[in-house]
Scaffold this motif. Structure first.
Motif, PDB file in Angstrom:
ATOM      1  N   GLY A  74     -14.460   9.029 -78.420  1.00 43.94           N
ATOM      2  CA  GLY A  74     -15.405   8.216 -77.755  1.00 43.94           C
ATOM      3  C   GLY A  74     -15.233   6.774 -77.381  1.00 43.94           C
ATOM      4  N   ARG A  75     -13.736   6.422 -77.467  1.00 43.38           N
ATOM      5  CA  ARG A  75     -13.273   5.439 -76.757  1.00 43.38           C
ATOM      6  C   ARG A  75     -13.407   5.299 -75.241  1.00 43.38           C
ATOM      7  NH1 ARG A  75      -8.392   5.884 -80.520  1.00 43.38           N
ATOM      8  NH2 ARG A  75      -7.875   7.646 -79.045  1.00 43.38           N
ATOM      9  N   PRO A  76     -13.816   4.441 -74.639  1.00 44.28           N
ATOM     10  CA  PRO A  76     -14.086   4.369 -73.093  1.00 44.28           C
ATOM     11  C   PRO A  76     -12.520   3.968 -72.416  1.00 44.28           C
ATOM     12  CG  PRO A  76     -14.783   2.277 -74.252  1.00 44.28           C
ATOM     13  CD  PRO A  76     -14.399   3.020 -75.143  1.00 44.28           C
ATOM     14  N   TYR A  77     -12.640   4.692 -71.248  1.00 45.28           N
ATOM     15  CA  TYR A  77     -11.320   4.181 -70.496  1.00 45.28           C
ATOM     16  C   TYR A  77     -11.770   4.284 -69.127  1.00 45.28           C
ATOM     17  CZ  TYR A  77     -10.509   9.326 -69.645  1.00 45.28           C
ATOM     18  OH  TYR A  77     -10.676  10.609 -69.188  1.00 45.28           O
ATOM     19  N   CYS A  78     -11.075   4.278 -68.170  1.00 49.68           N
ATOM     20  CA  CYS A  78     -11.531   4.138 -66.680  1.00 49.68           C
ATOM     21  C   CYS A  78      -9.991   4.950 -65.834  1.00 49.68           C
ATOM     22  CB  CYS A  78     -11.414   3.001 -66.253  1.00 49.68           C
ATOM     23  SG  CYS A  78     -11.938   2.619 -64.299  1.00 49.68           S
ATOM     24  N   ARG A  79     -10.589   5.878 -64.967  1.00 53.65           N
ATOM     25  CA  ARG A  79      -9.879   6.553 -64.068  1.00 53.65           C
ATOM     26  C   ARG A  79      -9.944   5.873 -62.873  1.00 53.65           C
ATOM     27  NH1 ARG A  79     -12.179  12.407 -64.994  1.00 53.65           N
ATOM     28  NH2 ARG A  79     -11.482  12.881 -67.199  1.00 53.65           N
ATOM     29  N   ILE A  80      -8.778   5.414 -62.341  1.00 60.50           N
ATOM     30  CA  ILE A  80      -8.678   4.596 -61.055  1.00 60.50           C
ATOM     31  C   ILE A  80      -8.178   5.850 -59.876  1.00 60.50           C
ATOM     32  CG2 ILE A  80      -7.715   2.984 -59.890  1.00 60.50           C
ATOM     33  CD1 ILE A  80      -7.323   1.486 -62.597  1.00 60.50           C
ATOM     34  N   TYR A  81      -9.025   5.976 -59.016  1.00 57.34           N
ATOM     35  CA  TYR A  81      -8.476   7.121 -57.860  1.00 57.34           C
ATOM     36  C   TYR A  81      -8.031   6.206 -56.663  1.00 57.34           C
ATOM     37  CZ  TYR A  81     -10.702  10.655 -60.555  1.00 57.34           C
ATOM     38  OH  TYR A  81     -11.121  11.688 -61.543  1.00 57.34           O
ATOM     39  N   LEU A  82      -6.669   6.665 -56.177  1.00 54.46           N
ATOM     40  CA  LEU A  82      -6.064   5.722 -55.263  1.00 54.46           C
ATOM     41  C   LEU A  82      -5.925   6.786 -53.903  1.00 54.46           C
ATOM     42  CD1 LEU A  82      -3.326   4.610 -57.563  1.00 54.46           C
ATOM     43  CD2 LEU A  82      -5.329   3.388 -56.681  1.00 54.46           C
ATOM     44  N   ASP A  83      -5.692   6.162 -52.853  1.00 52.87           N
ATOM     45  CA  ASP A  83      -5.132   6.940 -51.678  1.00 52.87           C
ATOM     46  C   ASP A  83      -4.121   7.418 -51.896  1.00 52.87           C
ATOM     47  OD1 ASP A  83      -5.919   7.564 -48.688  1.00 52.87           O
ATOM     48  OD2 ASP A  83      -4.068   6.349 -48.466  1.00 52.87           O
ATOM     49  N   GLY A  84      -3.596   8.548 -51.310  1.00 53.75           N
ATOM     50  CA  GLY A  84      -2.300   9.287 -51.522  1.00 53.75           C
ATOM     51  C   GLY A  84      -1.090   8.729 -50.775  1.00 53.75           C
ATOM     52  N   GLU A  85      -1.269   7.490 -50.091  1.00 53.63           N
ATOM     53  CA  GLU A  85      -0.083   6.922 -49.489  1.00 53.63           C
ATOM     54  C   GLU A  85       0.174   5.731 -49.991  1.00 53.63           C
ATOM     55  OE1 GLU A  85       1.137   5.029 -45.123  1.00 53.63           O
ATOM     56  OE2 GLU A  85      -1.092   5.599 -45.455  1.00 53.63           O
ATOM     57  N   VAL A  86       1.498   5.885 -50.423  1.00 55.08           N
ATOM     58  CA  VAL A  86       2.040   4.858 -50.944  1.00 55.08           C
ATOM     59  C   VAL A  86       2.866   3.867 -50.135  1.00 55.08           C
ATOM     60  CG1 VAL A  86       3.990   3.899 -52.703  1.00 55.08           C
ATOM     61  CG2 VAL A  86       2.830   5.822 -53.110  1.00 55.08           C
ATOM     62  N   VAL A  87       2.300   2.385 -49.731  1.00 53.93           N
ATOM     63  CA  VAL A  87       2.526   1.733 -48.609  1.00 53.93           C
ATOM     64  C   VAL A  87       3.724   0.780 -49.187  1.00 53.93           C
ATOM     65  CG1 VAL A  87       2.126   0.078 -46.978  1.00 53.93           C
ATOM     66  CG2 VAL A  87       0.490   2.069 -47.616  1.00 53.93           C
ATOM     67  N   PRO A  88       5.106   0.577 -48.752  1.00 55.67           N
ATOM     68  CA  PRO A  88       6.015  -0.236 -49.287  1.00 55.67           C
ATOM     69  C   PRO A  88       5.579  -1.473 -48.696  1.00 55.67           C
ATOM     70  CG  PRO A  88       6.818   1.096 -47.652  1.00 55.67           C
ATOM     71  CD  PRO A  88       5.577   1.680 -47.797  1.00 55.67           C
ATOM     72  N   VAL A  89       5.722  -2.745 -49.592  1.00 51.12           N
ATOM     73  CA  VAL A  89       5.425  -4.091 -49.126  1.00 51.12           C
ATOM     74  C   VAL A  89       6.632  -4.915 -49.256  1.00 51.12           C
ATOM     75  CG1 VAL A  89       3.046  -4.080 -49.731  1.00 51.12           C
ATOM     76  CG2 VAL A  89       4.598  -4.791 -51.422  1.00 51.12           C
ATOM     77  N   GLN A  90       6.741  -6.054 -48.652  1.00 48.26           N
ATOM     78  CA  GLN A  90       7.692  -7.036 -48.822  1.00 48.26           C
ATOM     79  C   GLN A  90       7.938  -7.414 -50.336  1.00 48.26           C
ATOM     80  OE1 GLN A  90       9.683  -8.352 -46.200  1.00 48.26           O
ATOM     81  NE2 GLN A  90      11.083  -9.320 -47.970  1.00 48.26           N
ATOM     82  N   PRO A  91       9.006  -6.908 -50.919  1.00 52.24           N
ATOM     83  CA  PRO A  91       9.448  -7.191 -52.325  1.00 52.24           C
ATOM     84  C   PRO A  91       8.825  -8.855 -52.563  1.00 52.24           C
ATOM     85  CG  PRO A  91      10.913  -5.912 -51.511  1.00 52.24           C
ATOM     86  CD  PRO A  91      10.347  -6.572 -50.228  1.00 52.24           C
ATOM     87  N   TRP A  92       8.306  -9.074 -53.632  1.00 53.68           N
ATOM     88  CA  TRP A  92       7.956 -10.371 -54.170  1.00 53.68           C
ATOM     89  C   TRP A  92       8.401 -10.214 -55.526  1.00 53.68           C
ATOM     90  CZ3 TRP A  92       6.363 -14.563 -51.778  1.00 53.68           C
ATOM     91  CH2 TRP A  92       5.809 -15.482 -52.179  1.00 53.68           C
ATOM     92  N   PRO A  93       9.121 -11.307 -56.109  1.00 56.28           N
ATOM     93  CA  PRO A  93       9.241 -11.296 -57.461  1.00 56.28           C
ATOM     94  C   PRO A  93       7.907 -11.492 -58.373  1.00 56.28           C
ATOM     95  CG  PRO A  93      10.466 -13.029 -56.425  1.00 56.28           C
ATOM     96  CD  PRO A  93       9.577 -12.500 -55.488  1.00 56.28           C
ATOM     97  N   ARG A  94       7.949 -10.775 -59.665  1.00 57.66           N
ATOM     98  CA  ARG A  94       6.862 -10.868 -60.576  1.00 57.66           C
ATOM     99  C   ARG A  94       7.563 -10.669 -62.162  1.00 57.66           C
ATOM    100  NH1 ARG A  94       1.784 -12.246 -60.592  1.00 57.66           N
ATOM    101  NH2 ARG A  94       0.759 -11.298 -62.467  1.00 57.66           N
ATOM    102  N   ARG A  95       7.201 -11.564 -62.837  1.00 56.11           N
ATOM    103  CA  ARG A  95       7.620 -11.393 -64.265  1.00 56.11           C
ATOM    104  C   ARG A  95       6.928 -10.479 -65.016  1.00 56.11           C
ATOM    105  NH1 ARG A  95       7.588 -17.294 -67.041  1.00 56.11           N
ATOM    106  NH2 ARG A  95       5.236 -17.144 -66.762  1.00 56.11           N
ATOM    107  N   PRO A  96       7.506  -9.956 -65.941  1.00 53.38           N
ATOM    108  CA  PRO A  96       6.697  -8.993 -66.592  1.00 53.38           C
ATOM    109  C   PRO A  96       5.588  -9.333 -67.366  1.00 53.38           C
ATOM    110  CG  PRO A  96       8.927  -9.317 -67.492  1.00 53.38           C
ATOM    111  CD  PRO A  96       8.799 -10.337 -66.451  1.00 53.38           C
ATOM    112  N   HIS A  97       4.405  -8.447 -67.350  1.00 54.51           N
ATOM    113  CA  HIS A  97       3.446  -8.614 -68.050  1.00 54.51           C
ATOM    114  C   HIS A  97       3.318  -8.069 -69.247  1.00 54.51           C
ATOM    115  CE1 HIS A  97       1.818  -6.658 -64.527  1.00 54.51           C
ATOM    116  NE2 HIS A  97       0.611  -6.528 -64.888  1.00 54.51           N
TER     117      HIS A  97
END
Length: 97
Positions: A74-97
């Motif tokens: 009975g716990r809620p969750y969410c399904r996130i549906y995505l387009d099948g294409e994985v598009v590379p982007v210019q790498p950008w630094p990101r600290r872990p969350h």
């Protein structure tokens, strides 16, 4: 205004490995999250999921729909549906969350 999501690509070493993991886990078009996004309309107005791999944003996938659901306990969750294409982007630094 469009809103995007940042998601860590858990277990992925690089972009090719992320694509391989998506194929192994299904078709790569659906991910789950415990928390249901609050700004659904803004996410669906052209939002994307940006993938964090090795502490850098390296790819994105267009978000196509969100489906709210409950697990067997009975716990809620969410399904996130995505387009099948994985598009590379210019790498950008990101600290872990």
């Amino acid at each position: 205004m469009t809103v995007h999501l940042l998601r860590p690509a858990v277990g992925a070493r690089d972009l090719d490995h992320l694509r391989q993991l998506m194929i192994e886990r299904g078709d790569g078009r659906c991910i789950h999250t415990r928390n249901i996004p609050k700004r659904v309309d803004e996410l669906l107005a052209g939002g994307s999921v940006y993938w964090i791999i090795a502490h850098r944003i390296q790819a994105r996938q267009l978000l196509t729909s969100l489906v709210r659901d409950e697990d067997d306990d009975g716990r809620p969750y969410c399904r996130i549906y995505l387009d099948g294409e994985v598009v590379p982007v210019q790498p950008w630094p990101r600290r872990p969350h």
